[in-house]
Design a protein around this motif. Structure first.
Motif, PDB file in Angstrom:
ATOM      1  N   MET A 179       0.818  -1.207   0.000  1.00 37.70           N
ATOM      2  CA  MET A 179       0.000   0.000   0.000  1.00 37.70           C
ATOM      3  C   MET A 179       0.853   1.260   0.000  1.00 37.70           C
ATOM      4  O   MET A 179       0.510   2.248  -0.632  1.00 37.70           O
ATOM      5  CB  MET A 179      -0.949   0.013   1.201  1.00 37.70           C
ATOM      6  N   ALA A 228       0.315   3.981  -2.779  1.00 36.46           N
ATOM      7  CA  ALA A 228      -0.083   5.326  -2.366  1.00 36.46           C
ATOM      8  C   ALA A 228       0.974   6.367  -2.693  1.00 36.46           C
ATOM      9  O   ALA A 228       0.661   7.537  -2.865  1.00 36.46           O
ATOM     10  CB  ALA A 228      -0.379   5.340  -0.868  1.00 36.46           C
ATOM     11  N   GLN A 239      -4.494  13.141  -1.308  1.00 35.58           N
ATOM     12  CA  GLN A 239      -5.253  11.892  -1.315  1.00 35.58           C
ATOM     13  C   GLN A 239      -6.744  12.185  -1.276  1.00 35.58           C
ATOM     14  O   GLN A 239      -7.521  11.572  -1.993  1.00 35.58           O
ATOM     15  CB  GLN A 239      -4.849  11.004  -0.125  1.00 35.58           C
ATOM     16  N   SER A 264      -7.915   9.207   3.654  1.00 30.72           N
ATOM     17  CA  SER A 264      -6.522   9.654   3.637  1.00 30.72           C
ATOM     18  C   SER A 264      -5.861   9.415   4.988  1.00 30.72           C
ATOM     19  O   SER A 264      -4.662   9.135   5.061  1.00 30.72           O
ATOM     20  CB  SER A 264      -6.448  11.129   3.258  1.00 30.72           C
ATOM     21  N   MET A 292      -4.433   6.013   4.979  1.00 34.34           N
ATOM     22  CA  MET A 292      -3.211   5.915   4.181  1.00 34.34           C
ATOM     23  C   MET A 292      -2.018   6.502   4.944  1.00 34.34           C
ATOM     24  O   MET A 292      -0.931   5.936   4.922  1.00 34.34           O
ATOM     25  CB  MET A 292      -3.391   6.621   2.838  1.00 34.34           C
ATOM     26  N   ARG A 294       1.459   4.493   6.389  1.00 35.18           N
ATOM     27  CA  ARG A 294       2.851   4.918   6.190  1.00 35.18           C
ATOM     28  C   ARG A 294       3.623   4.978   7.496  1.00 35.18           C
ATOM     29  O   ARG A 294       4.837   4.853   7.494  1.00 35.18           O
ATOM     30  CB  ARG A 294       2.899   6.276   5.491  1.00 35.18           C
ATOM     31  N   PHE A 297      -8.142  -0.363   7.256  1.00 32.47           N
ATOM     32  CA  PHE A 297      -7.759  -0.822   5.925  1.00 32.47           C
ATOM     33  C   PHE A 297      -7.622  -2.335   5.855  1.00 32.47           C
ATOM     34  O   PHE A 297      -8.126  -2.981   4.934  1.00 32.47           O
ATOM     35  CB  PHE A 297      -6.446  -0.150   5.520  1.00 32.47           C
TER      36      PHE A 297
END
Length: 111
Positions: A12, A16, A24, A90, A93, A97, A104
């Motif tokens: 991902m 991304a 995003q 977002s 995401m 990170r 998710f």
């Protein structure tokens, strides 16, 4: 399962890229409004996932409880459905990170 979750996290981050939360969100809004953009994003995702390392695909397949050959379309369809429904945001995401667990994984697993 732990390896599968880690493989998804790494994958991902690669998909991304380095988009900010604002970028995003803008991308997600475009997907909501534009069916052609949705299809293009889905096709791009599938083309990226097809080239994942076979071991990563195997681990993701186990995590998702599907066959390895179905990983590219199913992974991307679930991710797209999550974005379209607002269940993947977002914030998710950004959390991926940083290595944080998010909703998710549940969505990608099929929940």
């Amino acid at each position: 399962m732990r390896n599968g979750a880690w493989a998804i996290l790494v994958a991902m981050i690669a998909i991304a890229g380095c988009a900010t939360a604002g970028q995003q969100d803008a991308n997600d809004q475009k997907l909501l409004k534009d069916p052609a953009a949705r299809q293009q994003a889905l096709n791009k995702c599938i083309s990226i996932v097809k080239w994942w390392d076979p071991q990563v695909k195997h681990e993701v397949a186990e995590f998702m409880r599907i066959s390895t050959d179905k990983v590219p379309p199913v992974f991307c369809q679930r991710m797209m459905a999550g974005v379209m429904s607002g269940r993947i945001t977002s914030k998710d995401m950004v959390a991926l990170r940083t290595g944080s667990a998010t909703n998710f994984f549940k969505i990608i697993k099929g929940g």
